[in-house]
Scaffold this motif. Structure first.
Motif, mmCIF file in Angstrom:
data_model
loop_
_atom_site.group_PDB
_atom_site.id
_atom_site.type_symbol
_atom_site.label_atom_id
_atom_site.label_comp_id
_atom_site.label_asym_id
_atom_site.label_seq_id
_atom_site.Cartn_x
_atom_site.Cartn_y
_atom_site.Cartn_z
ATOM 1 N N ARG A 161 0.839 -1.198 0.000
ATOM 2 C CA ARG A 161 0.000 0.000 0.000
ATOM 3 C C ARG A 161 0.878 1.252 0.000
ATOM 4 O O ARG A 161 1.873 1.319 0.724
ATOM 5 C CB ARG A 161 -0.932 0.027 1.207
ATOM 6 C CG ARG A 161 -1.979 -1.067 1.173
ATOM 7 C CD ARG A 161 -2.793 -1.067 2.427
ATOM 8 N NE ARG A 161 -1.924 -1.296 3.581
ATOM 9 C CZ ARG A 161 -2.284 -1.083 4.835
ATOM 10 N NH1 ARG A 161 -3.486 -0.627 5.119
ATOM 11 N NH2 ARG A 161 -1.448 -1.330 5.830
ATOM 12 N N VAL A 162 0.460 2.223 -0.801
ATOM 13 C CA VAL A 162 1.245 3.447 -0.954
ATOM 14 C C VAL A 162 0.306 4.623 -1.202
ATOM 15 O O VAL A 162 -0.774 4.457 -1.772
ATOM 16 C CB VAL A 162 2.268 3.281 -2.107
ATOM 17 C CG1 VAL A 162 1.601 3.095 -3.439
ATOM 18 C CG2 VAL A 162 3.256 4.417 -2.167
ATOM 19 N N ALA A 163 0.735 5.781 -0.737
ATOM 20 C CA ALA A 163 0.066 7.046 -1.069
ATOM 21 C C ALA A 163 1.136 7.960 -1.639
ATOM 22 O O ALA A 163 2.249 8.027 -1.125
ATOM 23 C CB ALA A 163 -0.575 7.676 0.166
ATOM 24 N N VAL A 164 0.799 8.638 -2.722
ATOM 25 C CA VAL A 164 1.743 9.528 -3.401
ATOM 26 C C VAL A 164 1.079 10.884 -3.582
ATOM 27 O O VAL A 164 -0.073 10.956 -4.015
ATOM 28 C CB VAL A 164 2.163 8.952 -4.777
ATOM 29 C CG1 VAL A 164 3.087 9.914 -5.501
ATOM 30 C CG2 VAL A 164 2.819 7.586 -4.610
ATOM 31 N N VAL A 165 1.822 11.946 -3.251
ATOM 32 C CA VAL A 165 1.326 13.304 -3.446
ATOM 33 C C VAL A 165 2.279 14.047 -4.362
ATOM 34 O O VAL A 165 3.496 14.002 -4.193
ATOM 35 C CB VAL A 165 1.192 14.060 -2.105
ATOM 36 C CG1 VAL A 165 0.869 15.540 -2.331
ATOM 37 C CG2 VAL A 165 0.131 13.420 -1.232
ATOM 38 N N VAL A 166 1.688 14.729 -5.345
ATOM 39 C CA VAL A 166 2.403 15.653 -6.228
ATOM 40 C C VAL A 166 1.682 16.975 -6.038
ATOM 41 O O VAL A 166 0.474 17.049 -6.263
ATOM 42 C CB VAL A 166 2.320 15.212 -7.702
ATOM 43 C CG1 VAL A 166 3.061 16.187 -8.598
ATOM 44 C CG2 VAL A 166 2.840 13.791 -7.883
ATOM 45 N N ASP A 167 2.406 18.011 -5.581
ATOM 46 C CA ASP A 167 1.735 19.288 -5.369
ATOM 47 C C ASP A 167 2.687 20.449 -5.581
ATOM 48 O O ASP A 167 3.902 20.263 -5.629
ATOM 49 C CB ASP A 167 1.102 19.358 -3.977
ATOM 50 C CG ASP A 167 2.115 19.312 -2.848
ATOM 51 O OD1 ASP A 167 3.253 18.863 -3.060
ATOM 52 O OD2 ASP A 167 1.766 19.730 -1.732
ATOM 53 N N ASP A 168 2.117 21.629 -5.747
ATOM 54 C CA ASP A 168 2.916 22.838 -5.874
ATOM 55 C C ASP A 168 2.063 24.038 -5.504
ATOM 56 O O ASP A 168 0.882 23.909 -5.210
ATOM 57 C CB ASP A 168 3.514 22.984 -7.282
ATOM 58 C CG ASP A 168 2.497 23.348 -8.343
ATOM 59 O OD1 ASP A 168 1.321 22.963 -8.217
ATOM 60 O OD2 ASP A 168 2.869 24.021 -9.319
ATOM 61 N N GLY A 169 2.697 25.208 -5.520
ATOM 62 C CA GLY A 169 2.037 26.458 -5.167
ATOM 63 C C GLY A 169 2.640 27.024 -3.901
ATOM 64 O O GLY A 169 3.117 26.283 -3.043
ATOM 65 N N VAL A 170 2.631 28.326 -3.795
ATOM 66 C CA VAL A 170 3.165 29.003 -2.620
ATOM 67 C C VAL A 170 2.035 29.667 -1.854
ATOM 68 O O VAL A 170 1.826 29.407 -0.682
ATOM 69 C CB VAL A 170 4.249 30.035 -3.015
ATOM 70 C CG1 VAL A 170 4.723 30.827 -1.814
ATOM 71 C CG2 VAL A 170 5.416 29.333 -3.704
ATOM 72 N N GLU A 171 1.292 30.528 -2.525
ATOM 73 C CA GLU A 171 0.158 31.208 -1.909
ATOM 74 C C GLU A 171 -1.061 30.292 -1.953
ATOM 75 O O GLU A 171 -1.176 29.438 -2.823
ATOM 76 C CB GLU A 171 -0.134 32.518 -2.653
ATOM 77 C CG GLU A 171 1.021 33.499 -2.672
ATOM 78 C CD GLU A 171 1.447 33.955 -1.292
ATOM 79 O OE1 GLU A 171 0.565 34.065 -0.400
ATOM 80 O OE2 GLU A 171 2.651 34.188 -1.090
ATOM 81 N N TYR A 172 -1.983 30.503 -1.013
ATOM 82 C CA TYR A 172 -3.180 29.669 -0.906
ATOM 83 C C TYR A 172 -3.915 29.545 -2.241
ATOM 84 O O TYR A 172 -4.299 28.452 -2.665
ATOM 85 C CB TYR A 172 -4.118 30.242 0.157
ATOM 86 C CG TYR A 172 -5.371 29.444 0.360
ATOM 87 C CD1 TYR A 172 -5.365 28.311 1.166
ATOM 88 C CD2 TYR A 172 -6.562 29.809 -0.265
ATOM 89 C CE1 TYR A 172 -6.521 27.568 1.358
ATOM 90 C CE2 TYR A 172 -7.718 29.068 -0.074
ATOM 91 C CZ TYR A 172 -7.691 27.947 0.735
ATOM 92 O OH TYR A 172 -8.824 27.199 0.908
ATOM 93 N N ALA A 173 -4.080 30.656 -2.935
ATOM 94 C CA ALA A 173 -4.833 30.666 -4.193
ATOM 95 C C ALA A 173 -4.085 29.995 -5.342
ATOM 96 O O ALA A 173 -4.631 29.861 -6.434
ATOM 97 C CB ALA A 173 -5.198 32.103 -4.573
ATOM 98 N N GLU A 174 -2.842 29.556 -5.114
ATOM 99 C CA GLU A 174 -2.044 28.883 -6.150
ATOM 100 C C GLU A 174 -1.942 27.379 -5.925
ATOM 101 O O GLU A 174 -1.420 26.665 -6.783
ATOM 102 C CB GLU A 174 -0.605 29.426 -6.140
ATOM 103 C CG GLU A 174 -0.475 30.901 -6.397
ATOM 104 C CD GLU A 174 0.942 31.398 -6.145
ATOM 105 O OE1 GLU A 174 1.728 30.710 -5.458
ATOM 106 O OE2 GLU A 174 1.257 32.483 -6.629
ATOM 107 N N LEU A 175 -2.376 26.893 -4.756
ATOM 108 C CA LEU A 175 -2.164 25.490 -4.405
ATOM 109 C C LEU A 175 -2.891 24.563 -5.370
ATOM 110 O O LEU A 175 -4.050 24.781 -5.722
ATOM 111 C CB LEU A 175 -2.635 25.219 -2.979
ATOM 112 C CG LEU A 175 -1.923 26.000 -1.876
ATOM 113 C CD1 LEU A 175 -2.550 25.678 -0.529
ATOM 114 C CD2 LEU A 175 -0.432 25.713 -1.881
ATOM 115 N N ARG A 176 -2.183 23.534 -5.788
ATOM 116 C CA ARG A 176 -2.790 22.495 -6.627
ATOM 117 C C ARG A 176 -1.995 21.217 -6.429
ATOM 118 O O ARG A 176 -0.837 21.237 -6.024
ATOM 119 C CB ARG A 176 -2.830 22.900 -8.094
ATOM 120 C CG ARG A 176 -1.477 23.157 -8.701
ATOM 121 C CD ARG A 176 -1.605 23.714 -10.100
ATOM 122 N NE ARG A 176 -0.256 23.950 -10.616
ATOM 123 C CZ ARG A 176 0.094 23.863 -11.867
ATOM 124 N NH1 ARG A 176 -0.800 23.548 -12.785
ATOM 125 N NH2 ARG A 176 1.324 24.093 -12.240
ATOM 126 N N GLY A 177 -2.638 20.104 -6.697
ATOM 127 C CA GLY A 177 -1.944 18.839 -6.520
ATOM 128 C C GLY A 177 -2.834 17.648 -6.797
ATOM 129 O O GLY A 177 -4.023 17.770 -7.076
#
Length: 158
Positions: free
Chosen positions: A72-88
């Motif tokens: 079992r594994v969980a993987v996160v790919v994310d980016d962004g600095v400011e709240y309104a830029e967060l995505r993943g």
């Protein structure tokens, strides 16, 4: 089949957005757990083929030994600095080793696409270099959750 995302539909990425995002991002964080419940999270390079996430991992890593005990594994790919830029994107499921371990370059048709994608993404090459220390893990996710907070700035469709 991938389970649908129940919350955050407004900020959820479309399949095309998710595929483009995973193609452009370079680093993911992979979470595994030992048999006695000790978690481990580490950064890793990856490629996405539209169906599966392919992880190229050192075979003598804690990640590899934990996945032998519990896939079992969980993987996160994310980016962004400011709240309104967060995505993943978060992908969860079971990791499966593909090809020889460690990988030395023996013919393996199943690895043709991920190795081509990976070599182009990280090495600007047509063919994958092999060092005899890494091997491939394939995660075909059972669940995918995505978010793109940039969509909050756009009024919802009527």
């Amino acid at each position: 089949m991938v389970a649908g995302q129940r919350r955050g539909r407004r900020i959820m990425m479309t399949d095309a957005e998710r595929d483009a995002y995973l193609a452009e991002q370079r680093t993911c964080r992979v979470a595994t757990v030992s048999a006695d419940g000790r978690p481990h999270v580490g950064a890793l390079w990856f490629t996405w083929d539209g169906t599966s996430l392919w992880l190229y991992s050192i075979t003598r890593s804690l990640r590899w030994s934990q996945l032998r005990e519990d896939p079992r594994v969980a993987v996160v790919v994310d980016d962004g600095v400011e709240y309104a830029e967060l995505r993943g994107v978060e992908l969860r499921g079971e990791a499966v080793a593909v090809g020889e371990t460690p990988r030395t370059g023996e013919p393996c048709p199943e690895l043709a696409v991920p190795e081509r994608l990976f070599a182009a993404k990280y090495f600007a090459m047509d063919t994958m270099p092999h060092d005899g220390r890494h091997a491939w893990l394939r995660l075909t996710p059972q669940t995918v959750t995505s978010w793109d907070f940039r969509k909050l700035a756009v009024p919802p469709a009527a």
